[in-house]
Design an enzyme around this catalytic site. Structure first.
Site, mmCIF file in Angstrom:
data_model
loop_
_atom_site.group_PDB
_atom_site.id
_atom_site.type_symbol
_atom_site.label_atom_id
_atom_site.label_comp_id
_atom_site.label_asym_id
_atom_site.label_seq_id
_atom_site.Cartn_x
_atom_site.Cartn_y
_atom_site.Cartn_z
ATOM 1 N N ASP B 130 44.710 29.071 33.392
ATOM 2 C CA ASP B 130 43.991 28.017 34.098
ATOM 3 C C ASP B 130 43.682 26.911 33.094
ATOM 4 O OD1 ASP B 130 40.695 29.631 34.193
ATOM 5 O OD2 ASP B 130 42.057 29.181 32.552
ATOM 6 N N ASP B 184 41.407 19.693 36.490
ATOM 7 C CA ASP B 184 40.955 18.979 37.680
ATOM 8 C C ASP B 184 39.452 18.768 37.609
ATOM 9 O OD1 ASP B 184 40.676 21.769 40.056
ATOM 10 O OD2 ASP B 184 40.492 21.712 37.866
ATOM 11 N N GLN B 228 42.508 18.709 45.573
ATOM 12 C CA GLN B 228 41.050 18.762 45.738
ATOM 13 C C GLN B 228 40.654 18.048 47.034
ATOM 14 O OE1 GLN B 228 39.012 20.536 44.213
ATOM 15 N NE2 GLN B 228 39.971 21.091 42.281
ATOM 16 N N ASP B 307 44.830 34.531 43.029
ATOM 17 C CA ASP B 307 44.257 35.205 41.866
ATOM 18 C C ASP B 307 42.785 35.454 42.135
ATOM 19 O OD1 ASP B 307 43.317 32.293 41.251
ATOM 20 O OD2 ASP B 307 42.306 33.540 39.764
ATOM 21 N N CYS B 345 46.935 56.749 50.217
ATOM 22 C CA CYS B 345 47.348 56.040 49.009
ATOM 23 C C CYS B 345 48.106 56.983 48.097
ATOM 24 C CB CYS B 345 46.129 55.476 48.292
ATOM 25 S SG CYS B 345 46.539 54.583 46.781
ATOM 26 N N CYS B 347 48.814 56.364 44.809
ATOM 27 C CA CYS B 347 48.644 56.059 43.395
ATOM 28 C C CYS B 347 48.183 57.304 42.656
ATOM 29 C CB CYS B 347 47.677 54.900 43.178
ATOM 30 S SG CYS B 347 45.926 55.333 43.254
ATOM 31 N N CYS B 350 44.613 58.523 43.462
ATOM 32 C CA CYS B 350 44.407 59.187 44.755
ATOM 33 C C CYS B 350 45.148 60.512 44.827
ATOM 34 C CB CYS B 350 44.809 58.255 45.892
ATOM 35 S SG CYS B 350 43.677 56.851 46.005
ATOM 36 N N HIS B 375 43.414 52.081 40.738
ATOM 37 C CA HIS B 375 43.599 52.198 42.183
ATOM 38 C C HIS B 375 43.518 50.841 42.864
ATOM 39 C CE1 HIS B 375 43.113 53.286 46.400
ATOM 40 N NE2 HIS B 375 42.095 52.449 46.406
#
Lengths: 408, 427
Positions: B130, B184, B228, B307, B345, B347, B350, B375
């Site tokens: 950023d 900005d 903006q 994000d 899930c 993963c 889990c 997770h």
């Protein structure tokens, strides 16, 4: 989450080679859960079954981690001591099926429990530190936990006390430890199926009095004819005694124990301590000090092969303190030619220093990868020197190379 | 135009924790680099469309990102205790780094020494930085915005420091991320002054022009401007129009000024206006969005990139993301709950751990934070994969309906229904 196939036999220990010149020896532990562990090796400390910062997918990448020390005292909640899961500890910890490690279970946390503050309470009870404060446990609650947890090894309770305690207190501690061993033997003997795959480790409380040590050792050796007993634990060390006294206790106790059972102790806080402990005939050692180094942002960098020499840039020869500003611009790995995840993937000292400064968790993750690998590498070299009969030469050389930094 | 800034402080070496902005070279040095050639550092291709939603690929110097995509935030160069290996396994395509934090510590100069942020943090896929502006304004209450840039008083020594568009470019050029953000003039969306928004809209365009001139690596770093205009339709149109006049030099657009506490109705409307006006063949990045429902709605309206710190930040407090909302692991009831976080899930967390074991760990042990972060990142990545696949398979409206039904069994909020209607999706 269904239950896995139940194991049905206690872990076996086989003595391989004795050094001859010293008490050091190599051996092999096998379990029906599929673990094969060559001794001597270091036990990695855990909190609630997991290492400080490494999740199991990360841990399994480290070659040579053979056992984890799990403390029952980490499993206290409002209903008291208990796993309360229905599955054994190895599953609760999330162990990978294809790379199991030994689960070694005791009650207290040997690294964190502050013996200065809390005495034992009443007869039969033992004080324990939990997240909610200090409370008590007893033989019954501990055994209930062990039955739920199904570890590979279970330490019998010991009344560890600081070295500065008086004669009376010490006599009491030895007595209670022996009583607990007796109770454990009864428990194991009488429990049938429930503890058939758990190996009992008989605790001997080392003291300054040679007679006490001898007596306990002999009693433990006698007890080991009981099939429940697969090994011995020499407890009460690393609690303020002198080095001489520690060595004396270890040697005299080990001398009495039968050779074909595994020996465990905790207490070493430096690599040289570790060598001296193994010299006395210990097979499994707690390497909790490694976890503490990681938590302080330190990386172990002493040479773990036989040809290596200490890096002259490293102040005490052993550890780097990654908090230091000297590393801001340092693009080198923690240790040249180190094969650990952190070093071989190019994580630099400068980056780890930055992560520490930013209080980023990844710093400790990377350090724990490195330090754990480093310790495994060191233990492997130790085993090799014992196999080749050069252990005492190695130890001597090792000690000569370093200025000893004994801040523990 | 000579830029007058306070003199550069003496000590150039990065110091531990003093938060000094290292002005990367005297700020009145001749500016190098002449503008940006669009087309080299980014290639964008739409794979499938359904309604206004698009599944696409964005080819960046370090990685080909499939979109819509969620970008976890690695503030200081790492995502909360997760290793790059774990992030790759979790299907992360791009990690975000915060310029303000990295310039404060260790400093862009140091990162440049190490070969840039990718080398420094050992992340080989895509990265985005950023501009530094948002953090400065939100973290430093002594910040002051002028035409020059964002000036503030360094809290440690009272010295005046300045972040100009040129500085931001220089810092981000040193960090070397695949995508950089223009500085900005960011105004909190709950600021009541329309005048301030107006000033900010025009200034953002002027600053973007300065960023374009100052950007030294157009061949391997993409500079995105930020639309903006607050919550005002006309101002937004003005911003869009002005930025799109520079479209030939723009590889992708960000929609900013949201995620600041505005009401949901305004939020979706602004996204709607922007995605409707922006060129179709360029990626659209809605900044600061991370709640699953917001992401689904914005994707329906034609946005591609998101994000947010939410999934990883909330993990540290023991909150796990699930299709029905969240599971708060520190709650007492979790003590005896032997289910995984999410039954469906797949993963590692889990598959292996129960809520009860995680309850023991979260907020007390580092492994707890890592496991829940793992997770949550997995959850977000799977959500994005679901969105992409459903667009490719032409069943995106069903996906959205299914998602909303699970999250809001008693009916979705009004704003969601209206937003989806604008995207031609009936709930």
């Amino acid at each position: 989450m269904e239950g896995k196939t139940k194991v049905n036999a206690k872990p076996q220990f086989r003595l391989c080679k004795e050094d001859g010149k010293t008490g050091a020896r190599t051996g092999c532990i096998t379990t029906s859960r599929g673990v094969t562990a060559e001794t001597p090796f270091g036990l990695v400390m855990t909190r609630k079954g997991l290492p400080g910062y490494l999740t199991m997918d990360n841990l399994k990448q480290i070659n040579g981690v053979k056992g984890l020390h799990v403390c029952a005292s980490h499993f206290f909640d409002r209903s008291g001591l208990g796993l309360r899961d229905g599955r054994p500890l190895s599953e609760v910890m999330g162990q990978e099926e294809d790379s199991p490690v030994l689960v070694f279970c005791g009650l207290r946390d040997p690294v964190r429990f502050n013996l200065n503050l809390y005495p034992a309470v009443g007869s039969g009870n033992i004080s324990v530190e939990t997240e909610a404060g200090v409370t008590t446990a007893c033989q019954d609650s501990y055994m209930r936990f062990v039955k739920e947890a199904q570890p590979d090894f279970c330490l019998s309770l010991s009344d560890d006390i600081m070295n500065c305690n008086g004669k009376k207190r010490r006599a009491k501690a030895v007595k209670r430890t022996s009583e607990w061993l007796g109770e454990s033997l009864n428990e194991f003997g009488g429990s049938g199926e429930e503890l058939k795959s758990v190996g009992l480790i008989a605790s001997i409380l080392a003291t300054e009095r040679a007679e006490d040590n001898l007596r306990q050792a002999q009693a433990a050796a006698a007890a080991s004819s009981d099939p429940s007993v697969v090994g011995y634990a020499i407890m009460g060390l690393g609690l303020g005694e002198s080095e001489e006294s520690r060595r004396g206790a270890l040697l005299s106790i080990c001398g009495q124990l039968s050779k074909d059972k595994v020996r465990y102790t905790s207490g070493p806080s430096t690599p040289i301590d570790l060598l001296r402990t193994i010299e006395c005939g210990i097979d499994v050692v707690d390497t909790g000090f490694v976890n503490e180094l990681t938590a302080c942002g330190m990386a172990m960098v002493f040479p773990t092969d036989r040809e290596g020499v200490p890096d002259p840039e490293v102040e005490d020869g052993f550890n780097l303190n990654l908090w230091s500003d000297e590393f801001i611009h340092d693009q080198r790995p923690l240790k040249e030619n180190c094969e650990c995840y952190t070093c071989r993937n190019g994580f630099s000292r400068g980056y780890i220093h930055h992560l520490l400064e930013c209080r980023e968790l990844l710093a400790e993750v990377l350090l724990e990868f490195h330090n754990t690998h480093h310790m495994c590498s060191f233990m492997k070299t130790i085993r090799t020197t014992i196999e080749e009969g050069v252990f005492s030469e190695y130890t001597e050389e090792f000690q000569k190379s370093y200025t000893i930094n004994t801040t523990s | 135009m000579a830029l007058e800034v306070p003199p550069v402080p003496e000590a150039k070496k990065a110091k531990r924790g003093d938060g000094k902005w290292m002005a990367s070279g005297p700020s009145n040095a001749p500016l190098k680099g002449g503008g940006q050639q669009h087309g080299k550092a980014l290639e964008f291709r739409i794979l499938a469309k359904q309604g206004r939603a698009r599944a696409s690929v964005m080819r960046l110097p370090h990685y080909d990102c499939r979109m819509p995509m969620f970008m976890p935030v690695g503030t200081n160069g790492s995502v909360k205790g997760l290793t790059p290996d774990q992030l790759r396994r979790l299907d992360c395509h791009l990690v975000l780094g915060n310029t303000y934090h990295l310039e404060s510590r260790p400093g862009a100069d140091v990162v440049e020494e190490f070969g840039g942020l990718h080398e420094f943090s050992r992340w080989d896929r895509a990265m985005l930085t950023d501009s530094g502006g948002f953090q400065m304004v939100s973290l430093l209450h002594l910040a002051d915005i002028t035409e020059e840039g964002v000036s503030f008083q360094n809290p440690t020594d009272g010295q005046s420091m300045m972040l100009t568009p040129e500085h931001s470019m220089r810092i981000q050029n040193k960090l070397g991320a695949d995508i950089m953000m223009a500085l900005d003039d960011v105004v909190s969306s709950v600021n009541p002054s329309l005048e301030r928004f107006e000033e900010a809209t025009y200034r953002t365009t002027r600053w973007f022009d300065r960023c374009l001139e100052a950007h030294e690596r157009p061949h391997d770093q993409n500079l995105f401007p930020i639309v903006q205009g607050g919550l005002d339709y006309d101002l937004r149109q003005t911003s869009l129009k002005q930025l799109m006049e520079r479209d030939a030099r723009i590889p992708g657009y960000a929609i900013g000024g949201l995620a600041g506490g505005e009401d949901k109705e305004s939020f979706w409307n602004v996204v709607d206006w922007c995605t409707a006006a922006l060129p179709e063949q360029k990626p659209r990045y809605v900044m600061g969005i991370g709640y699953p429902v917001d992401i689904v709605v914005c994707s329906a309206l034609g946005a591609d990139m998101y994000d947010c710190v939410y999934p990883t930040r909330t993990a540290r407090f023991g909150t796990a993301l699930v299709p029905t909302g969240v599971i708060r692991l520190p709650l007492a009831g979790m003590e005896g709950d032997h289910r995984p976080i999410d039954e469906d899930c797949e993963c590692m967390v889990c598959r292996k751990y129960t809520r009860s074991q995680l309850h023991r760990l979260v907020c007390k042990d580092s492994t707890g934070a890592i496991l829940v972060s793992y997770h949550n990142v997995h959850y977000m990545m799977q959500l994005m994969k679901g969105i992409r696949e459903s667009i490719v398979d032409q069943r995106f409206p069903e996906f959205v309906r299914d998602f909303m039904k699970k999250l809001y069994p008693d009916g979705a909020p009004e704003w969601v229904a209206r937003a989806l209607k604008a995207a031609d999706i009936e709930l």
